[in-house]
Scaffold this motif. Structure first.
Motif, PDB file in Angstrom:
ATOM      1  N   ALA A 183       0.929  -1.294   0.085  1.00 62.60           N
ATOM      2  CA  ALA A 183       0.107  -0.081   0.071  1.00 62.60           C
ATOM      3  C   ALA A 183       0.776   1.273   0.154  1.00 62.60           C
ATOM      4  O   ALA A 183       1.814   1.296   0.689  1.00 62.60           O
ATOM      5  CB  ALA A 183      -1.013  -0.177   1.260  1.00 62.60           C
TER       6      ALA A 183
ATOM      7  N   TYR B  50      -6.647  -7.939  -2.426  1.00 65.40           N
ATOM      8  CA  TYR B  50      -7.177  -6.838  -2.029  1.00 65.40           C
ATOM      9  C   TYR B  50      -6.951  -7.137  -0.319  1.00 65.40           C
ATOM     10  O   TYR B  50      -6.931  -6.260   0.539  1.00 65.40           O
ATOM     11  CB  TYR B  50      -8.558  -6.754  -2.323  1.00 65.40           C
ATOM     12  CG  TYR B  50      -9.529  -5.604  -1.846  1.00 65.40           C
ATOM     13  CD1 TYR B  50      -9.390  -4.299  -2.273  1.00 65.40           C
ATOM     14  CD2 TYR B  50     -10.333  -5.972  -0.780  1.00 65.40           C
ATOM     15  CE1 TYR B  50     -10.159  -3.377  -1.744  1.00 65.40           C
ATOM     16  CE2 TYR B  50     -11.128  -4.890  -0.026  1.00 65.40           C
ATOM     17  CZ  TYR B  50     -10.916  -3.600  -0.911  1.00 65.40           C
ATOM     18  OH  TYR B  50     -11.971  -2.738  -0.318  1.00 65.40           O
TER      19      TYR B  50
ATOM     20  N   VAL C 241      -3.195  -6.812   1.194  1.00 65.14           N
ATOM     21  CA  VAL C 241      -2.784  -5.621   1.575  1.00 65.14           C
ATOM     22  C   VAL C 241      -3.489  -5.044   2.809  1.00 65.14           C
ATOM     23  O   VAL C 241      -2.924  -4.602   3.558  1.00 65.14           O
ATOM     24  CB  VAL C 241      -2.977  -4.659   0.071  1.00 65.14           C
ATOM     25  CG1 VAL C 241      -4.409  -4.068  -0.015  1.00 65.14           C
ATOM     26  CG2 VAL C 241      -2.093  -3.537   0.582  1.00 65.14           C
ATOM     27  N   ARG C 242      -4.737  -5.290   3.042  1.00 68.57           N
ATOM     28  CA  ARG C 242      -5.379  -4.742   4.425  1.00 68.57           C
ATOM     29  C   ARG C 242      -4.929  -5.461   5.503  1.00 68.57           C
ATOM     30  O   ARG C 242      -4.483  -4.763   6.372  1.00 68.57           O
ATOM     31  CB  ARG C 242      -6.933  -4.948   4.196  1.00 68.57           C
ATOM     32  CG  ARG C 242      -7.565  -4.042   3.064  1.00 68.57           C
ATOM     33  CD  ARG C 242      -8.932  -4.150   2.800  1.00 68.57           C
ATOM     34  NE  ARG C 242      -9.705  -4.356   3.908  1.00 68.57           N
ATOM     35  CZ  ARG C 242     -10.704  -5.296   3.824  1.00 68.57           C
ATOM     36  NH1 ARG C 242     -11.099  -6.048   2.866  1.00 68.57           N
ATOM     37  NH2 ARG C 242     -11.406  -5.234   4.815  1.00 68.57           N
TER      38      ARG C 242
ATOM     39  N   VAL D 122      -9.019   0.496   0.699  1.00 68.52           N
ATOM     40  CA  VAL D 122      -8.024   0.288  -0.344  1.00 68.52           C
ATOM     41  C   VAL D 122      -9.079   1.149  -1.536  1.00 68.52           C
ATOM     42  O   VAL D 122     -10.111   1.003  -1.599  1.00 68.52           O
ATOM     43  CB  VAL D 122      -8.088  -1.014  -1.055  1.00 68.52           C
ATOM     44  CG1 VAL D 122      -7.481  -0.950  -2.425  1.00 68.52           C
ATOM     45  CG2 VAL D 122      -7.214  -2.011  -0.238  1.00 68.52           C
TER      46      VAL D 122
ATOM     47  N   TYR E  97      -1.143  -0.885  -4.026  1.00 64.73           N
ATOM     48  CA  TYR E  97      -2.637  -0.250  -4.066  1.00 64.73           C
ATOM     49  C   TYR E  97      -2.545   1.059  -3.335  1.00 64.73           C
ATOM     50  O   TYR E  97      -1.408   1.317  -2.781  1.00 64.73           O
ATOM     51  CB  TYR E  97      -3.584  -1.121  -3.152  1.00 64.73           C
ATOM     52  CG  TYR E  97      -4.067  -2.552  -3.706  1.00 64.73           C
ATOM     53  CD1 TYR E  97      -5.113  -2.515  -4.573  1.00 64.73           C
ATOM     54  CD2 TYR E  97      -3.222  -3.629  -3.630  1.00 64.73           C
ATOM     55  CE1 TYR E  97      -5.486  -3.446  -4.945  1.00 64.73           C
ATOM     56  CE2 TYR E  97      -3.772  -4.865  -4.123  1.00 64.73           C
ATOM     57  CZ  TYR E  97      -4.739  -5.037  -4.800  1.00 64.73           C
ATOM     58  OH  TYR E  97      -5.279  -6.018  -5.181  1.00 64.73           O
TER      59      TYR E  97
ATOM     60  N   GLY F 290      -4.056   3.443  -0.374  1.00 68.59           N
ATOM     61  CA  GLY F 290      -4.951   3.160   0.571  1.00 68.59           C
ATOM     62  C   GLY F 290      -5.136   4.430   1.772  1.00 68.59           C
ATOM     63  O   GLY F 290      -4.439   5.467   1.477  1.00 68.59           O
TER      64      GLY F 290
END
Length: 155
Positions: free
Chosen positions: A11, A47, A50-51, A64, A97, A99
Motif C-alpha cells: 500500500a 485486496y 494488503v489490508r 483500499v 494499491y 490506501g
C-alpha cells in the motif's frame, strides 16, 4: 536451479504530505524502509492481503482506494552454503494499491518481518535507506500510468 514465485500486495498511504512506511531489519546491514504489505497466503485475495498486511505492520486499518499498478522483478539468488540450498531463480510480482487510513493506531509490528512503522515526509523519502519498491510505489501514485506500470525496480 530452483525457481520460486512470490505474489505480494503493498500500500501507498499518503496523508498530509507524509508517507506511511515500515522498517525492515537487514542481517549485517542497515535497516531498510519498505511499503507496508507482504506476501499473499494461498487462497487469499490480494485486496485482503494488503489490508491484513498494513494492519499487521502498522496498526492501521486501511480502505483500499485503488489499484495503482503491478511491478515484477526477477533475480538469481546465489546458493547459500550454510543452508545447503541450490541457487534460486526468484520472481516477485507486487500489486501496489493506494490506501487511506480508516481506523487503528500507529504501532510497530511484534514478531514479524518489520520492526518499526512511521510516517515519513514525502520530500525526505529520497534520503532514507529504502527498497526500490518505495520509489516505484511513489511513481505509480504520482504518475498514475494507464498501463499500471512504471518500469523495473530493485528490492
Amino acid at each position: 536451479m530452483r525457481r520460486t514465485l512470490r505474489v505480494a500486495a503493498y500500500a501507498v498511504v499518503v496523508c498530509d504530505g507524509l508517507l506511511l512506511l515500515a522498517r525492515s531489519p537487514v542481517p549485517g546491514g542497515d535497516p531498510e524502509w519498505v511499503l507496508p504489505g507482504g506476501g499473499m497466503e494461498h487462497g487469499e485475495d490480494p485486496y485482503d492481503t494488503v489490508r491484513r498486511e498494513v494492519e499487521e505492520e502498522t496498526g492501521y486499518r486501511v480502505e483500499v482506494t485503488g489499484l495503482l499498478g503491478v511491478d515484477s522483478v526477477r533475480r538469481a539468488l546465489p546458493r547459500r552454503p550454510l543452508r545447503l540450498r541450490r541457487a534460486v531463480d526468484h520472481q516477485a510480482v507486487r500489486l501496489v494499491y493506494e490506501g487511506r487510513v480508516v481506523g487503528g493506531e500507529l504501532r510497530s509490528e511484534i514478531g514479524g518481518s518489520t520492526e518499526l512503522a512511521a510516517w515519513q515526509p514525502l520530500d525526505a523519502v529520497t534520503d532514507l535507506v529504502r527498497v526500490g519498491l518505495v520509489d516505484t510505489g511513489l511513481r505509480l501514485w504520482r504518475e498514475r500510468p494507464a498501463a499500471g506500470r512504471v518500469g523495473q525496480a530493485e528490492g
